[in-house]
Motif scaffolding. Structure first.
Motif, short mmCIF file in Angstrom:
data_model
loop_
_atom_site.label_atom_id
_atom_site.label_comp_id
_atom_site.label_asym_id
_atom_site.label_seq_id
_atom_site.Cartn_x
_atom_site.Cartn_y
_atom_site.Cartn_z
N ARG A 34 5.69 -1.86 -4.62
CA ARG A 34 4.60 -1.69 -3.65
C ARG A 34 4.69 -2.75 -2.55
O ARG A 34 4.49 -2.46 -1.38
CB ARG A 34 3.25 -1.79 -4.35
CG ARG A 34 2.84 -0.55 -5.04
CD ARG A 34 1.37 -0.61 -5.49
NE ARG A 34 1.09 0.49 -6.36
CZ ARG A 34 0.99 0.40 -7.68
NH1 ARG A 34 1.11 -0.77 -8.28
NH2 ARG A 34 0.74 1.46 -8.40
N HIS A 38 5.68 -2.16 2.03
CA HIS A 38 4.85 -2.68 3.12
C HIS A 38 3.47 -2.04 3.26
O HIS A 38 2.51 -2.74 3.48
CB HIS A 38 5.58 -2.61 4.46
CG HIS A 38 6.88 -3.33 4.45
ND1 HIS A 38 6.98 -4.69 4.23
CD2 HIS A 38 8.15 -2.88 4.57
CE1 HIS A 38 8.25 -5.04 4.25
NE2 HIS A 38 8.99 -3.97 4.44
N HIS A 39 3.34 -0.74 3.19
CA HIS A 39 2.02 -0.14 3.39
C HIS A 39 1.30 0.10 2.06
O HIS A 39 0.29 0.79 2.02
CB HIS A 39 2.11 1.14 4.22
CG HIS A 39 2.97 2.21 3.62
ND1 HIS A 39 4.34 2.20 3.71
CD2 HIS A 39 2.65 3.30 2.90
CE1 HIS A 39 4.83 3.25 3.08
NE2 HIS A 39 3.83 3.93 2.58
N ASN A 40 1.80 -0.47 0.97
CA ASN A 40 1.15 -0.49 -0.34
C ASN A 40 0.72 0.90 -0.81
O ASN A 40 -0.46 1.14 -1.06
CB ASN A 40 -0.04 -1.45 -0.31
CG ASN A 40 -0.39 -1.97 -1.68
OD1 ASN A 40 0.34 -1.75 -2.64
ND2 ASN A 40 -1.51 -2.66 -1.77
N PRO A 41 1.67 1.82 -0.96
CA PRO A 41 1.31 3.19 -1.36
C PRO A 41 1.01 3.29 -2.86
O PRO A 41 1.28 2.39 -3.63
CB PRO A 41 2.57 3.98 -1.02
CG PRO A 41 3.66 2.99 -1.27
CD PRO A 41 3.10 1.67 -0.80
N TYR A 73 6.30 8.63 -3.58
CA TYR A 73 5.12 8.14 -2.87
C TYR A 73 5.02 8.86 -1.54
O TYR A 73 5.97 9.49 -1.08
CB TYR A 73 5.19 6.62 -2.67
CG TYR A 73 6.27 6.17 -1.71
CD1 TYR A 73 5.98 5.92 -0.38
CD2 TYR A 73 7.58 6.02 -2.14
CE1 TYR A 73 6.96 5.53 0.51
CE2 TYR A 73 8.57 5.63 -1.27
CZ TYR A 73 8.26 5.38 0.06
OH TYR A 73 9.24 5.00 0.93
N LYS A 74 3.86 8.78 -0.92
CA LYS A 74 3.66 9.35 0.41
C LYS A 74 3.81 8.24 1.43
O LYS A 74 3.18 7.18 1.30
CB LYS A 74 2.28 9.99 0.53
CG LYS A 74 2.17 11.30 -0.20
CD LYS A 74 0.83 11.96 0.10
CE LYS A 74 0.73 13.27 -0.66
NZ LYS A 74 -0.56 13.91 -0.43
N ASP A 75 4.63 8.49 2.44
CA ASP A 75 4.77 7.50 3.50
C ASP A 75 3.58 7.59 4.46
O ASP A 75 2.67 8.39 4.26
CB ASP A 75 6.11 7.63 4.21
CG ASP A 75 6.27 8.94 4.98
OD1 ASP A 75 5.32 9.74 5.01
OD2 ASP A 75 7.34 9.14 5.56
N SER A 76 3.60 6.79 5.51
CA SER A 76 2.45 6.73 6.43
C SER A 76 2.22 8.03 7.18
O SER A 76 1.12 8.29 7.65
CB SER A 76 2.65 5.58 7.42
OG SER A 76 3.85 5.76 8.13
N SER A 77 3.24 8.89 7.29
CA SER A 77 3.05 10.17 7.97
C SER A 77 2.70 11.30 7.00
O SER A 77 2.57 12.44 7.41
CB SER A 77 4.32 10.53 8.75
OG SER A 77 5.41 10.69 7.88
N GLY A 78 2.56 10.99 5.70
CA GLY A 78 2.15 11.99 4.73
C GLY A 78 3.30 12.69 4.02
O GLY A 78 3.05 13.56 3.19
N ARG A 80 6.20 13.16 1.30
CA ARG A 80 6.47 12.65 -0.04
C ARG A 80 7.95 12.28 -0.12
O ARG A 80 8.82 13.08 0.18
CB ARG A 80 6.13 13.69 -1.09
CG ARG A 80 6.46 13.20 -2.47
CD ARG A 80 5.51 13.54 -3.58
NE ARG A 80 4.11 13.35 -3.43
CZ ARG A 80 3.46 12.25 -3.82
NH1 ARG A 80 4.11 11.24 -4.32
NH2 ARG A 80 2.16 12.18 -3.70
#
Length: 102
Positions: A34, A38-41, A73-78, A80
């Motif tokens: 996590r 960086h964006h703690n998904p 995980y899902k990235d910042s743009s959604g 998977r």
């Protein structure tokens, strides 16, 4: 009869349970990944494997423990994404020697 029950209780409660250690290492490994993303998904673990390495480049550690975790995980743009991460623990399993995501 009481002595027998007493001895069985001592034997039963004195046995070590290593599954707790294994679960703790998995949690530590997930937290490490996590931090790396960086964006703690939220990580969804697909599979994981624990094994002992017979050789390791740093010769001061004999037989460190390797955790390999396949996760998504899902990235910042959604989207998977699926990744594989690897964490190397010290032989006692308490500290991280290295970690990376493939």
């Amino acid at each position: 009869m009481r002595i027998t029950l007493f001895l069985l209780a001592i034997v039963f409660y004195s046995c070590e349970n290593h599954s707790f250690d294994r679960d703790q290492r998995q949690i530590i490994a997930k937290n490490e990944f996590r931090k790396m993303l960086h964006h703690n998904p939220t990580l969804d673990v697909i599979s994981f494997n624990e094994d002992t390495l017979s050789s390791y480049p740093d010769t001061s550690f004999k037989q460190p423990i390797r955790y390999t975790i396949n996760f998504s995980y899902k990235d910042s743009s959604g989207n998977r994404l699926s990744k594989t991460g690897e964490v190397i623990f010290t032989p006692n399993g308490n500290s991280i020697l290295s970690s990376h995501i493939k």
